[in-house]
Design a protein around this motif. Structure first.
Motif, PDB file in Angstrom:
ATOM      1  N   ARG A 274       2.180  -8.867   5.614  1.00 10.98           N
ATOM      2  CA  ARG A 274       2.865  -9.448   4.451  1.00 10.98           C
ATOM      3  C   ARG A 274       4.166  -8.704   4.174  1.00 10.98           C
TER       4      ARG A 274
ATOM      5  N   ASP B 103       6.605  -9.734   6.787  1.00  9.97           N
ATOM      6  CA  ASP B 103       7.135 -11.079   6.518  1.00  9.97           C
ATOM      7  C   ASP B 103       8.297 -11.011   5.546  1.00  9.97           C
TER       8      ASP B 103
ATOM      9  N   GLU C  30      11.080 -18.146   1.174  1.00 11.54           N
ATOM     10  CA  GLU C  30      10.003 -18.874   1.829  1.00 11.54           C
ATOM     11  C   GLU C  30       8.738 -18.044   2.022  1.00 11.54           C
ATOM     12  N   SER C  31       8.891 -16.748   2.277  1.00  8.25           N
ATOM     13  CA  SER C  31       7.716 -15.932   2.577  1.00  8.25           C
ATOM     14  C   SER C  31       6.853 -15.752   1.329  1.00  8.25           C
ATOM     15  N   ARG C  32       5.556 -15.758   1.553  1.00  8.54           N
ATOM     16  CA  ARG C  32       4.624 -15.645   0.439  1.00  8.54           C
ATOM     17  C   ARG C  32       4.789 -14.357  -0.360  1.00  8.54           C
ATOM     18  N   PRO C  33       4.969 -13.192   0.281  1.00  6.95           N
ATOM     19  CA  PRO C  33       5.104 -11.959  -0.511  1.00  6.95           C
ATOM     20  C   PRO C  33       6.318 -11.970  -1.433  1.00  6.95           C
TER      21      PRO C  33
ATOM     22  N   ARG D 118       7.701 -14.741  -2.714  1.00  8.24           N
ATOM     23  CA  ARG D 118       7.417 -15.709  -3.773  1.00  8.24           C
ATOM     24  C   ARG D 118       6.487 -15.099  -4.816  1.00  8.24           C
ATOM     25  N   ARG D 119       5.480 -14.365  -4.348  1.00  5.59           N
ATOM     26  CA  ARG D 119       4.534 -13.747  -5.281  1.00  5.59           C
ATOM     27  C   ARG D 119       5.228 -12.713  -6.155  1.00  5.59           C
TER      28      ARG D 119
ATOM     29  N   GLU E 147       7.239 -14.465  -8.829  1.00  7.04           N
ATOM     30  CA  GLU E 147       6.390 -14.979  -9.908  1.00  7.04           C
ATOM     31  C   GLU E 147       5.903 -13.851 -10.817  1.00  7.04           C
TER      32      GLU E 147
END
Length: 889
Positions: free
Chosen positions: A336, A339, A402-405, A407-408, A411
């Protein structure tokens, strides 16, 4: 530490002491392990023995005080510049108790009340002037005693618990383990102070100050109650009774030093229990050998942290240090991070915009600490708002990631609009440092304050117009209206014009050339102005403290945002370094270390040219590395380890390609050192470190060994090196890089398919040697120690004599020719280790049989005939010849 209480002769006469000295010595007895800085007006004073000690250590003037008690030494430092003196006392090994006046002298009917408001120790400093950019930890340590706290017999299996807190940021961690595990954690966190119960014979090696603290604080019931003041369910945070006691006792000590009651450090809300096994093991030896944080000169230049640290804010630098101190073992977490780094490396615009925004981030963790402890001023609140103002812009910058980490993390960025709005409405843009003298609260925030300010402003405007009105009324053109703090507002008339003074003027002050007066209206306005100003200042301070308290109640939310900002700063930094230094994303998998064209991340930044090298440890995870000194053996081993560390941190790595396993620990036995004070020689220190490796390494570990066995006789050393190699290969199975000058050790690869020989190449022309710094398969042909000595500048006569002795043998050896003028063509040759092998010419032994002796071809002749020279590379040919040469020994 020296005694700081009253001298014996004064202690015997306590009833004769003045009230102030009696108050001072009562505090020194209560805080008998500290130097008490005793506020007297604008100075912190020390008396008697404490004064002499402080004067000597801080190089301040030692004076004398005389009163009814007698004459005694006294020394002091100004309160507004006390920090550097406190730092000097801390460096000298003292604790410092700050005794402030806690009563307004104007309200005191006699002696002003004083109390110790905090105790400054190396591990609990919170003042900006005493803090560095990194963390400052104090540790609480306790031995396990209940169920789940011990494993097996006492001793090696004995379990301990340790807690760490950074009082300046609120970070708090607790864990437990056996003795080696706890020692590793103490090495990793390097606390400035270690706190335990009195009489606790812990035996751990810690450089920081040792502090015994009251035993009751480490009892289970007290610790549970203390911890409950910070977290709702204490038993849900910790796993063992020892962890509970370590955490509770440390919290009690933190409260004691900060001068607060139980539960009074509300900003310490992130109490986390962690498992040391969740991260890669990097003990103090490995961190030092790999120069992760500190190099051999003792500074942070030319270290791994120094290369990577392009962080934008203090939060990021501390987080980067955390990541390097404890690389991950969880593959998903590593991926992660990778990424996120990959996307930020690819999207330069997003990365640079984020880094620019992060440059405006203040040290929020320490800001919120000051806010929570009621020590923040108005500028601190504005700095907090400035940081929080970055959050909405940062969220916008990361909006299309785009990468989940990423985005998290976006947020998780709470914009804290309520906190930002409160500070923005309440605090002026450029407030003064002092919060009690007005100018702090913005107009329009509070109606009562606005009315008081309006009254004050109108009164001052009336006074400003008074001069013109009185000049017109009296006809005195030189008349002036003024103000001073002693006499208030006045009307000044020069002596020649005194006969024109109106009857309603009342004399206030007589000067040499003039008189000062006031009128009933001026006196009324003065009372109105000063009254309104005083009430406005009081109201302002009240409003400021209310705003500060409101912000403090949101400390946990602010800390959560600070944690995300720190992580984003590190991710942007790692991405930036990857782009600038041409790093690649490592592949994580099983099968062993495989690096293509790897580079040392630090050395490549200090050298004009750097020669990359491969490392293929997949099928043969044990490498015996030979070659001359200065050829690059140590650099090569360290670069493999640092590439592994970087990969598990979640960073790209300096290589063309890297496929790496997950390593549970990195062990190093590199370099020579001794412990004279501890009675350990260099060799003993080496064997102690080697013992740690052999007992704790696993098949998932990475082991670096450099010149093991060189601290004793050649025979002993070779035997130890061989046995260690067998054990690590046959019994442990750890990935191992073993650099050695024992060329006999290369033979251990025979019959062991898991061991390979590597060596560093050189170019030689006559007696000139050039190090090519390239690693290839096979063993080195020689150590070239004499050539290295020549390059180092050893006198020519010594070099020539060394060459002669190398060729002819040392005096006393069989067949040696000690005379430099003797015939050097003595029928002997030197193998790679400088050992001499007899040949037919000039030897008393029988010559080696050849084909002509027996009529049959020798093995060498058979091998030569079968050799396919056309399909051999030069390196393969050299390796073949070297192996045949060894067969003749």
């Amino acid at each position: 530490m020296e005694a700081t209480g009253p001298p014996a002769k004064m202690a015997e006469r306590r009833e004769e002491l003045t009230p102030m000295l009696s108050q001072y010595f009562a505090l020194t007895e209560e805080y008998d392990d500290a130097l008490v800085l005793f506020q007297v007006g604008d100075f912190y004073e020390l008396f008697c023995d404490a004064a002499e000690a402080a004067a000597r250590i801080c190089e301040i003037t030692l004076t004398k005080r005389e009163d009814s008690t007698g004459t005694y030494p006294m020394a002091g430092v100004p309160i507004d510049n006390a920090a550097p003196y406190v730092e000097t006392l801390l460096d000298a090994g003292y604790r410092v108790a700050i005794a402030d006046q806690v009563q307004d002298p104007e309200e005191a009917s006699g002696l002003v009340d004083r109390a110790v408001t905090r105790v400054v120790t190396p591990g609990t400093v919170v003042e900006d002037e005493l803090l560095g950019a990194g963390n400052t930890y104090v540790a609480g340590l306790i031995r396990g005693s209940g169920d789940g706290d011990t494993v097996g017999e006492a001793g090696a299996g004995e379990r301990w618990a340790v807690a760490f807190v950074d009082v300046s940021t609120g970070e708090f961690r607790v864990t437990s383990g056996d003795v080696p595990t706890i020692q590793d954690e103490l090495d990793r966190f390097a606390p400035a102070e270690l706190v335990t119960a009195p009489g606790c014979d812990h035996g751990f090696d810690v450089e920081g100050m040792y502090t015994p603290f009251r035993e009751a604080a480490f009892e289970s019931a007290a610790a549970r109650e203390r911890l409950g003041g910070y977290v709702p369910a204490p038993d849900a945070v910790v796993e063992t009774d020892a962890e509970l006691r370590a955490a509770g006792g440390l919290l009690a000590y933190a409260e004691y030093t900060q001068g607060v009651d139980s539960g009074g450090l509300e900003y310490i809300s992130r109490i986390a229990r962690y498992d040391p096994r969740e991260g890669m093991g990097l003990d103090a030896t490995a961190l030092r050998s790999l120069e992760v944080f500190e190099n051999r000169e003792g500074d942070d230049d030319h270290t791994l942290l120094g290369v990577l640290d392009e962080t934008s804010c203090a939060l990021g630098r501390r987080e980067l240090t955390h990541w390097l101190r404890r690389p991950l073992l969880d593959r998903e977490r590593i991926e992660r991070r990778l990424d996120a780094v990959e996307e930020l490396a690819r999207r330069s615009l997003v990365r640079e915009e984020a880094r620019d925004l992060l440059k405006d981030v203040y040290d929020v963790e320490r800001l919120v600490t000051r806010v929570s402890r009621g020590r923040a001023n108005a500028r601190d609140l504005r700095a907090l708002k400035s940081t929080l103002d970055v959050v909405p812009e940062l969220r916008e910058t990361l909006a299309d990631c785009e990468s989940r980490p990423l985005r998290r993390r976006r947020e998780a960025l709470d914009e804290l609009a309520d906190v930002r709005g409160l500070v923005g409405r309440a605090i002026t843009d450029d407030p003064p440092i002092e919060v009690t003298e007005g100018g702090v609260i913005r107009e329009g925030f509070d109606d009562q304050l606005d009315d008081l300010r309006a009254t004050e402003r109108e009164g001052r405007e009336w006074v400003a117009d008074l001069e013109a009105r009185e000049r017109e009324r009296t006809g005195i053109d030189s008349l002036k209206v003024g103000y001073n703090e002693v006499h208030g507002y006045y009307i000044e008339v020069t002596n020649p014009n005194l006969d024109r003074v109106p009857d309603d003027y009342t004399r206030r002050q007589t000067l040499k050339n003039s008189e000062r007066f006031y009128t009933p209206d001026l006196k009324a306005r003065e009372d109105e102005i000063l009254g309104a100003a005083e009430r406005a200042d009081t109201r302002e301070y009240q409003l400021f403290t209310e705003v500060r308290d409101d912000v403090a109640r949101e400390a946990e939310r602010v800390q959560a945002v600070a944690a995300v900002l720190a992580e984003l700063d590190v991710l942007c930094t790692l991405a930036g370094v990857a782009v600038e230094r041409d790093y690649v994303r490592p592949e994580l998998g099983s099968g062993g270390v495989h690096v293509k064209a790897g580079r040392h991340p630090v050395v490549e930044t200090t050298e004009e040219t750097f020669v990359p090298n491969d490392a293929d440890l997949r099928e043969r995870p044990f490498a015996v590395i030979t070659g001359p000194n200065m050829s690059g053996k140590s650099t090569y081993m360290r670069q493999v380890a640092l590439i592994q560390v970087l990969a598990q941190v979640g960073s790209f790595v300096p290589a063309d390609r890297a496929r790496l396993p997950l390593v549970d620990r990195v062990f190093t036995r590199v370099g020579a050192s001794d412990d004279i004070a501890g009675g350990a020689s260099t060799f003993m220190r080496e064997m102690t470190e080697l013992t740690e490796i052999l007992h704790n390494a696993t098949e998932d570990s990475l082991v670096l060994l450099d010149e093991v066995g060189r601290g004793t006789s050649t025979a002993d050393g070779r035997s130890i090196a061989w046995a260690v190699s067998e054990f690590l290969h046959d019994e442990v199975g750890a990935t191992t890089l073993f650099a050695t000058h024992y060329h006999e050790l290369t033979r251990i690869a025979e019959g062991r398919p898991g061991i390979q020989n590597l060596h560093f190449t050189i170019a030689r022309e006559g007696t000139d040697v050039t190090f090519l710094h390239t690693v290839v398969e096979g063993a080195s042909e020689a150590s070239y120690g004499v050539e290295v000595a020549r390059l180092a500048g050893v006198p020519t006569s010594v070099i020539e004599r060394s060459r002669h002795l190398l060729e002819s043998g040392l005096p006393g050896e069989a067949g040696a020719h000690p005379d430099p003028a003797a015939d050097r063509s003595n029928g002997h040759r030197d193998d790679a280790d400088g050992a001499r092998t007899a040949t037919a010419a000039g030897s008393d032994s029988e010559p080696t049989p050849t084909a002509g002796d027996s009529g049959k071809p020798t093995d060498l002749e058979v091998a030569l005939r079968e050799l396919n020279i056309a399909n051999m590379t030069p390196v393969e040919a050299l390796t073949w010849l070297h192996e045949r040469q060894r067969g003749l020994e």
